[in-house]
Design a protein around this motif. Structure first.
Motif, PDB file in Angstrom:
ATOM      1  N   VAL A 172      -5.910   2.522 -13.860  1.00 35.07           N
ATOM      2  CA  VAL A 172      -5.000   1.368 -13.930  1.00 35.07           C
ATOM      3  C   VAL A 172      -4.096   1.368 -12.705  1.00 35.07           C
ATOM      4  O   VAL A 172      -3.684   2.423 -12.220  1.00 35.07           O
ATOM      5  CB  VAL A 172      -4.173   1.425 -15.234  1.00 35.07           C
ATOM      6  N   HIS A 173      -3.783   0.188 -12.188  1.00 32.27           N
ATOM      7  CA  HIS A 173      -3.133   0.099 -10.872  1.00 32.27           C
ATOM      8  C   HIS A 173      -1.765   0.780 -10.834  1.00 32.27           C
ATOM      9  O   HIS A 173      -1.372   1.306  -9.792  1.00 32.27           O
ATOM     10  CB  HIS A 173      -2.992  -1.367 -10.449  1.00 32.27           C
ATOM     11  N   ASN A 174      -1.039   0.783 -11.932  1.00 33.26           N
ATOM     12  CA  ASN A 174       0.293   1.394 -11.908  1.00 33.26           C
ATOM     13  C   ASN A 174       0.292   2.823 -12.436  1.00 33.26           C
ATOM     14  O   ASN A 174       1.342   3.393 -12.716  1.00 33.26           O
ATOM     15  CB  ASN A 174       1.283   0.553 -12.719  1.00 33.26           C
ATOM     16  N   SER A 175      -0.900   3.428 -12.565  1.00 34.60           N
ATOM     17  CA  SER A 175      -0.980   4.761 -13.177  1.00 34.60           C
ATOM     18  C   SER A 175      -0.241   5.821 -12.359  1.00 34.60           C
ATOM     19  O   SER A 175       0.378   6.722 -12.928  1.00 34.60           O
ATOM     20  CB  SER A 175      -2.448   5.164 -13.359  1.00 34.60           C
ATOM     21  N   LEU A 176      -0.280   5.738 -11.024  1.00 37.51           N
ATOM     22  CA  LEU A 176       0.364   6.763 -10.208  1.00 37.51           C
ATOM     23  C   LEU A 176       1.878   6.661 -10.293  1.00 37.51           C
ATOM     24  O   LEU A 176       2.578   7.681 -10.283  1.00 37.51           O
ATOM     25  CB  LEU A 176      -0.108   6.662  -8.758  1.00 37.51           C
ATOM     26  N   ALA A 177       2.391   5.440 -10.392  1.00 35.27           N
ATOM     27  CA  ALA A 177       3.830   5.293 -10.603  1.00 35.27           C
ATOM     28  C   ALA A 177       4.227   5.885 -11.944  1.00 35.27           C
ATOM     29  O   ALA A 177       5.274   6.534 -12.079  1.00 35.27           O
ATOM     30  CB  ALA A 177       4.223   3.821 -10.526  1.00 35.27           C
ATOM     31  N   GLY A 178       3.400   5.674 -12.956  1.00 33.86           N
ATOM     32  CA  GLY A 178       3.673   6.258 -14.261  1.00 33.86           C
ATOM     33  C   GLY A 178       3.603   7.768 -14.245  1.00 33.86           C
ATOM     34  O   GLY A 178       4.436   8.456 -14.853  1.00 33.86           O
ATOM     35  N   MET A 179       2.616   8.323 -13.522  1.00 33.41           N
ATOM     36  CA  MET A 179       2.498   9.771 -13.413  1.00 33.41           C
ATOM     37  C   MET A 179       3.723  10.358 -12.714  1.00 33.41           C
ATOM     38  O   MET A 179       4.243  11.407 -13.126  1.00 33.41           O
ATOM     39  CB  MET A 179       1.228  10.116 -12.636  1.00 33.41           C
ATOM     40  N   LEU A 180       4.188   9.683 -11.671  1.00 30.50           N
ATOM     41  CA  LEU A 180       5.376  10.158 -10.959  1.00 30.50           C
ATOM     42  C   LEU A 180       6.589  10.165 -11.877  1.00 30.50           C
ATOM     43  O   LEU A 180       7.398  11.102 -11.849  1.00 30.50           O
ATOM     44  CB  LEU A 180       5.632   9.279  -9.742  1.00 30.50           C
ATOM     45  N   SER A 181       6.725   9.135 -12.697  1.00 28.45           N
ATOM     46  CA  SER A 181       7.877   9.067 -13.601  1.00 28.45           C
ATOM     47  C   SER A 181       7.833  10.188 -14.636  1.00 28.45           C
ATOM     48  O   SER A 181       8.866  10.734 -15.027  1.00 28.45           O
ATOM     49  CB  SER A 181       7.925   7.702 -14.296  1.00 28.45           C
ATOM     50  N   ILE A 182       6.625  10.579 -15.071  1.00 28.91           N
ATOM     51  CA  ILE A 182       6.495  11.682 -16.023  1.00 28.91           C
ATOM     52  C   ILE A 182       6.915  12.991 -15.376  1.00 28.91           C
ATOM     53  O   ILE A 182       7.684  13.788 -15.946  1.00 28.91           O
ATOM     54  CB  ILE A 182       5.044  11.767 -16.548  1.00 28.91           C
ATOM     55  N   MET A 183       6.426  13.242 -14.159  1.00 31.91           N
ATOM     56  CA  MET A 183       6.707  14.510 -13.490  1.00 31.91           C
ATOM     57  C   MET A 183       8.182  14.668 -13.140  1.00 31.91           C
ATOM     58  O   MET A 183       8.735  15.763 -13.174  1.00 31.91           O
ATOM     59  CB  MET A 183       5.851  14.638 -12.234  1.00 31.91           C
ATOM     60  N   THR A 184       8.822  13.555 -12.784  1.00 27.84           N
ATOM     61  CA  THR A 184      10.220  13.625 -12.358  1.00 27.84           C
ATOM     62  C   THR A 184      11.193  13.260 -13.473  1.00 27.84           C
ATOM     63  O   THR A 184      12.399  13.231 -13.246  1.00 27.84           O
ATOM     64  CB  THR A 184      10.445  12.689 -11.163  1.00 27.84           C
ATOM     65  N   LYS A 185      10.650  12.956 -14.667  1.00 23.97           N
ATOM     66  CA  LYS A 185      11.482  12.547 -15.811  1.00 23.97           C
ATOM     67  C   LYS A 185      12.394  11.374 -15.421  1.00 23.97           C
ATOM     68  O   LYS A 185      13.576  11.331 -15.768  1.00 23.97           O
ATOM     69  CB  LYS A 185      12.308  13.725 -16.328  1.00 23.97           C
ATOM     70  N   ASN A 186      11.801  10.439 -14.724  1.00 25.96           N
ATOM     71  CA  ASN A 186      12.529   9.274 -14.216  1.00 25.96           C
ATOM     72  C   ASN A 186      12.240   8.067 -15.103  1.00 25.96           C
ATOM     73  O   ASN A 186      11.095   7.598 -15.177  1.00 25.96           O
ATOM     74  CB  ASN A 186      12.096   8.987 -12.772  1.00 25.96           C
ATOM     75  N   ARG A 187      13.283   7.554 -15.749  1.00 24.15           N
ATOM     76  CA  ARG A 187      13.117   6.411 -16.649  1.00 24.15           C
ATOM     77  C   ARG A 187      13.583   5.101 -16.024  1.00 24.15           C
ATOM     78  O   ARG A 187      13.733   4.091 -16.718  1.00 24.15           O
ATOM     79  CB  ARG A 187      13.884   6.662 -17.950  1.00 24.15           C
ATOM     80  N   GLU A 188      13.818   5.124 -14.711  1.00 20.03           N
ATOM     81  CA  GLU A 188      14.230   3.890 -14.038  1.00 20.03           C
ATOM     82  C   GLU A 188      13.055   2.912 -13.952  1.00 20.03           C
ATOM     83  O   GLU A 188      11.894   3.282 -14.157  1.00 20.03           O
ATOM     84  CB  GLU A 188      14.757   4.208 -12.636  1.00 20.03           C
ATOM     85  N   ALA A 189      13.360   1.663 -13.602  1.00 18.56           N
ATOM     86  CA  ALA A 189      12.346   0.612 -13.544  1.00 18.56           C
ATOM     87  C   ALA A 189      11.309   0.916 -12.469  1.00 18.56           C
ATOM     88  O   ALA A 189      11.591   1.573 -11.466  1.00 18.56           O
ATOM     89  CB  ALA A 189      13.008  -0.736 -13.259  1.00 18.56           C
ATOM     90  N   GLN A 190      10.089   0.437 -12.685  1.00 16.02           N
ATOM     91  CA  GLN A 190       9.029   0.558 -11.693  1.00 16.02           C
ATOM     92  C   GLN A 190       8.141  -0.672 -11.751  1.00 16.02           C
ATOM     93  O   GLN A 190       8.050  -1.344 -12.780  1.00 16.02           O
ATOM     94  CB  GLN A 190       8.192   1.822 -11.930  1.00 16.02           C
ATOM     95  N   THR A 191       7.508  -0.956 -10.632  1.00 15.18           N
ATOM     96  CA  THR A 191       6.566  -2.066 -10.585  1.00 15.18           C
ATOM     97  C   THR A 191       5.440  -1.702  -9.642  1.00 15.18           C
ATOM     98  O   THR A 191       5.564  -0.792  -8.818  1.00 15.18           O
ATOM     99  CB  THR A 191       7.250  -3.371 -10.127  1.00 15.18           C
ATOM    100  N   ALA A 192       4.307  -2.389  -9.767  1.00 20.61           N
ATOM    101  CA  ALA A 192       3.137  -2.129  -8.930  1.00 20.61           C
ATOM    102  C   ALA A 192       2.722  -3.423  -8.237  1.00 20.61           C
ATOM    103  O   ALA A 192       2.739  -4.501  -8.839  1.00 20.61           O
ATOM    104  CB  ALA A 192       1.983  -1.578  -9.761  1.00 20.61           C
ATOM    105  N   ILE A 193       2.359  -3.298  -6.970  1.00 23.24           N
ATOM    106  CA  ILE A 193       2.008  -4.438  -6.122  1.00 23.24           C
ATOM    107  C   ILE A 193       0.570  -4.281  -5.649  1.00 23.24           C
ATOM    108  O   ILE A 193       0.175  -3.217  -5.176  1.00 23.24           O
ATOM    109  CB  ILE A 193       2.934  -4.530  -4.887  1.00 23.24           C
ATOM    110  N   ALA A 194      -0.225  -5.350  -5.751  1.00 25.73           N
ATOM    111  CA  ALA A 194      -1.559  -5.414  -5.150  1.00 25.73           C
ATOM    112  C   ALA A 194      -1.661  -6.772  -4.471  1.00 25.73           C
ATOM    113  O   ALA A 194      -1.763  -7.797  -5.142  1.00 25.73           O
ATOM    114  CB  ALA A 194      -2.646  -5.248  -6.208  1.00 25.73           C
TER     115      ALA A 194
END
Length: 226
Positions: free
Chosen positions: A93-115
């Motif tokens: 899924v296109h935003n999977s890496l942003a989600g993985m980063l948020s898990i590793m860094t325990k970051n609950r801030e907003a994120q979005t994915a651009i293509a």
């Protein structure tokens, strides 16, 4: 290239390394998550983690095609009626890496994915700077990653797109200090000039004043000011 000197030599006209199959050292990432990462995931999360900020930034992830190699493997499995891996599907899924980063860094801030095709980096920069202008109280992490399309997609391949990842932490310029302005003109006055990433990184490394690049949607520019 893993040293400032190597990057500077490249910025002054050197070529990219001919072997783009090497992988960065990601042994510091959690083992359970590390095993799920493709090559694109490893290079993207390596540069994101190397930012080394203690803050929890908002995240903009941009990519032309995302985890296309992993997606092709899933499609090949479907074509021969093989079951597909739920983990593989989740990571494609296109935003999977942003989600993985948020898990590793325990970051609950907003994120979005651009293509956005060839202008994915530029639209990522627009999104990140717009977030920063709307709320300058917290930084924005722009994470851009791409890899050369697999041979199966060779008719659609852009030859100048390398295996690459870029992480930029954007914050408001301090009063009286230097900074950058980024903008866009919806009218294209020049022919499209290939992938923007390499020219943009050279602009930053060389400390140049102006950067201009033309894509299908128009002209993009960045200016450094004192």
């Amino acid at each position: 290239m893993d040293s400032p000197d190597a990057w500077q030599r490249w910025a002054e006209g050197g070529a990219l390394l001919p072997d783009q199959d090497g992988l960065p050292d990601v042994r510091d990432l959690p083992a359970g998550l590390r095993r799920r990462l493709s090559r694109l995931g490893k290079i993207a999360l390596r540069v994101a983690m190397d930012i080394g900020t203690d803050e929890k930034p908002r995240v903009v992830f941009s990519s032309r095609n995302g985890n296309v190699t992993q997606m092709l493997q899933l499609l090949e499995s479907l074509a021969v009626d093989e079951p597909i891996s739920p983990t593989g599907f989740g990571m494609s899924v296109h935003n999977s890496l942003a989600g993985m980063l948020s898990i590793m860094t325990k970051n609950r801030e907003a994120q979005t994915a651009i293509a956005a095709g060839g202008e994915s980096l530029c639209l990522g920069l627009i999104e990140a700077t717009a977030w920063l202008r709307e709320d300058p109280s917290a930084p924005v992490l722009l994470l851009h990653a791409d890899e050369t399309l697999p041979e199966f997609y060779s008719p659609f391949r852009d030859p100048d797109v390398p295996v690459c990842a870029l992480a930029l932490l954007l914050a408001p310029a301090d009063e009286g200090s230097g900074g950058y302005r980024f903008g866009f003109s919806g009218t294209s006055t020049r022919a499209a000039a290939g992938d923007p990433l390499q020219s943009f990184i050279r602009f930053l490394l060389r400390g140049e004043i102006d950067w201009n690049w033309s894509g299908a949607q128009g002209n993009w520019w960045c200016q450094r000011h004192a």
